[in-house]
Design an enzyme around this catalytic site. Structure first.
Site, PDB file in Angstrom:
ATOM      1  N   PRO A  12      21.786  18.059  -6.244  1.00 52.21           N
ATOM      2  CA  PRO A  12      21.590  17.746  -5.145  1.00 52.21           C
ATOM      3  C   PRO A  12      22.706  17.438  -3.976  1.00 52.21           C
ATOM      4  CG  PRO A  12      21.576  16.033  -6.790  1.00 52.21           C
ATOM      5  CD  PRO A  12      22.070  17.398  -7.418  1.00 52.21           C
ATOM      6  N   ARG A  59       9.939  36.876  -4.864  1.00 51.05           N
ATOM      7  CA  ARG A  59       8.690  37.294  -4.039  1.00 51.05           C
ATOM      8  C   ARG A  59       9.302  37.995  -2.886  1.00 51.05           C
ATOM      9  NH1 ARG A  59       7.317  34.285   0.431  1.00 51.05           N
ATOM     10  NH2 ARG A  59       5.197  34.728   0.523  1.00 51.05           N
ATOM     11  N   GLU A  74      24.642  13.718 -15.202  1.00 49.85           N
ATOM     12  CA  GLU A  74      25.218  13.396 -14.102  1.00 49.85           C
ATOM     13  C   GLU A  74      25.657  14.825 -13.468  1.00 49.85           C
ATOM     14  OE1 GLU A  74      24.742  10.708 -12.405  1.00 49.85           O
ATOM     15  OE2 GLU A  74      23.603  10.046 -14.080  1.00 49.85           O
ATOM     16  N   ASP A  95       5.538  34.425   7.129  1.00 49.92           N
ATOM     17  CA  ASP A  95       5.974  33.085   6.562  1.00 49.92           C
ATOM     18  C   ASP A  95       6.534  32.079   7.500  1.00 49.92           C
ATOM     19  OD1 ASP A  95       4.756  33.793   4.053  1.00 49.92           O
ATOM     20  OD2 ASP A  95       6.799  34.325   3.273  1.00 49.92           O
TER      21      ASP A  95
HETATM   22  N1  SAM Z   1      24.382  12.675 -10.226  1.00 47.55           N
HETATM   23  C1  SAM Z   1      23.755  13.753  -9.532  1.00 47.55           C
HETATM   24  C2  SAM Z   1      24.026  13.107  -7.918  1.00 47.55           C
HETATM   25  O1  SAM Z   1      23.442  12.104  -7.508  1.00 47.55           O
HETATM   26  O2  SAM Z   1      24.345  14.121  -7.058  1.00 47.55           O
HETATM   27  C3  SAM Z   1      22.670  13.959 -10.150  1.00 47.55           C
HETATM   28  C4  SAM Z   1      22.465  14.778 -11.324  1.00 47.55           C
HETATM   29  S1  SAM Z   1      20.826  15.023 -11.591  1.00 47.55           S
HETATM   30  C5  SAM Z   1      20.261  13.826 -12.490  1.00 47.55           C
HETATM   31  C6  SAM Z   1      20.851  16.218 -12.906  1.00 47.55           C
HETATM   32  C7  SAM Z   1      20.763  17.622 -12.313  1.00 47.55           C
HETATM   33  O3  SAM Z   1      19.651  17.743 -11.829  1.00 47.55           O
HETATM   34  C8  SAM Z   1      21.886  18.076 -11.573  1.00 47.55           C
HETATM   35  O4  SAM Z   1      23.181  18.519 -12.176  1.00 47.55           O
HETATM   36  C9  SAM Z   1      21.386  19.265 -10.731  1.00 47.55           C
HETATM   37  O5  SAM Z   1      21.331  20.468 -11.723  1.00 47.55           O
HETATM   38  C10 SAM Z   1      19.630  19.041 -10.776  1.00 47.55           C
HETATM   39  N2  SAM Z   1      19.239  18.573  -9.514  1.00 47.55           N
HETATM   40  C11 SAM Z   1      18.784  17.411  -9.387  1.00 47.55           C
HETATM   41  N3  SAM Z   1      18.325  17.341  -8.169  1.00 47.55           N
HETATM   42  C12 SAM Z   1      18.476  18.176  -7.566  1.00 47.55           C
HETATM   43  C13 SAM Z   1      18.296  18.961  -6.179  1.00 47.55           C
HETATM   44  N4  SAM Z   1      17.691  18.125  -5.246  1.00 47.55           N
HETATM   45  N5  SAM Z   1      18.437  20.315  -6.260  1.00 47.55           N
HETATM   46  C14 SAM Z   1      19.005  21.033  -7.009  1.00 47.55           C
HETATM   47  N6  SAM Z   1      19.330  20.340  -8.238  1.00 47.55           N
HETATM   48  C15 SAM Z   1      19.060  19.175  -8.607  1.00 47.55           C
END
Ligand code: SAM
Length: 259
Positions: free
Chosen positions: A86, A155, A113, A170
């Site tokens: 994220p 795609r 995390e 698109d």
């Molecule tokens: N503690 C992290 C933070 O707040 O940035 C969040 C970790 S999340 C619970 C666990 C995993 O989910 C991340 O390492 C990532 O691989 C994935 N993930 C969660 N949200 C995501 C998003 N919006 N985009 C991409 N990957 C995501």
């Protein structure tokens, strides 16, 4: 294109067996290889996580299994590495296009995390590494984010869509649709539960249909994503676009959306 995915839940990727992406795999356009990260853990419990330095809640993915897993793939060459998080750069249609031009992508799915940051630092000095977010929300793991990216990228590969023109029309497509959302679409019957298909779409007049679609794209974008219109390159707007936006009280080239 070759796509490798490392995850502690390879079974998450069953959807890549079906529909367009499944067919692309059958045809050999897309070669997807799944890897269980725990295969590179070196204790009896196949542990891949540990407590975070500095304290705090949750666990962090250990660098050693990631290093061993990625090294084993690098024996084949140098993929572009994509790490969903994220806190990454936004995944957009533009980035999907860019990644679709690569020969080999390696996706690393975090859990808990996230992955120890030294993994990205280590490979960032040897490979192109992108940390990418699919949106401003937090998932439980990277698997769903990778499914989203793999489908958006897959795609775009030549021959995957039945009609290559679909990509051009698109929402967000580079060119005329850059920064615009596609307007509403309709099929038969012409009247359903007293809702009528806009007559222009049945007129057979391609010029008028194209104009109507463009107007609807502008209206919808202004209604639901005005910030996209605000960052539109004014040079992409013709005089009809400008007149419509003027009627809708949108000032071209200004961030002030008065609708
Ligand atoms: N503690 C992290 C933070 O707040 O940035 C969040 C970790 S999340 C619970 C666990 C995993 O989910 C991340 O390492 C990532 O691989 C994935 N993930 C969660 N949200 C995501 C998003 N919006 N985009 C991409 N990957 C995501």
């Amino acid at each position: 294109m070759r796509i490798d995915i490392i995850s502690i839940f390879p079974e998450y990727f069953a959807p890549l067996d079906v529909s367009l992406i499944g067919k692309a795999r059958e045809r050999g356009t897309l070669d997807v290889r799944l890897h269980q990260l725990r295969d590179w853990a070196n204790d009896v419990h196949r542990t891949v996580d540990d407590t975070p330095y500095g304290g705090g809640p949750g666990m962090v993915m250990k660098p050693e299994p990631w290093g061993a897993a990625i090294d084993s793939l690098l024996a084949d060459g140098s993929p572009r590495m994509v790490v969903p998080t994220p806190s990454g750069r936004p995944f957009t249609q533009e980035l999907a296009q860019e990644l679709a031009a690569e020969e080999w992508l390696l996706f690393c799915c975090g859990r808990y995390e996230g992955i120890d940051s030294r993994v990205m630092a280590e490979y960032g000095s040897r490979l192109r590494v992108d940390e990418v977010s699919i949106g401003d929300y937090v998932l439980a793991g990277g698997e769903v984010a990778v499914l989203v990216m793999a489908e958006a990228i897959g795609r775009l590969l030549p021959g995957v869509l039945g009609n290559a023109c679909s990509v051009v029309d698109d929402s967000f497509a580079p060119g005329a649709m850059q920064n615009l959302l596609e307007g509403p679409v309709f099929t038969k019957p012409p009247v359903w539960r007293s809702h009528e298909v806009p007559p222009v779409l049945m007129s057979g007049n391609h010029g008028k249909v194209a104009r109507w679609r463009r107007d609807e794209a502008l209206r919808r974008t202004l209604s639901v994503r005005p910030e996209l219109l605000a960052s539109l390159d004014p040079a992409t707007l013709d005089k009809h676009d400008r007149r419509l936006l003027d009627e809708l009280s949108f000032r071209v080239g200004s961030e002030d959306v008065a609708n």
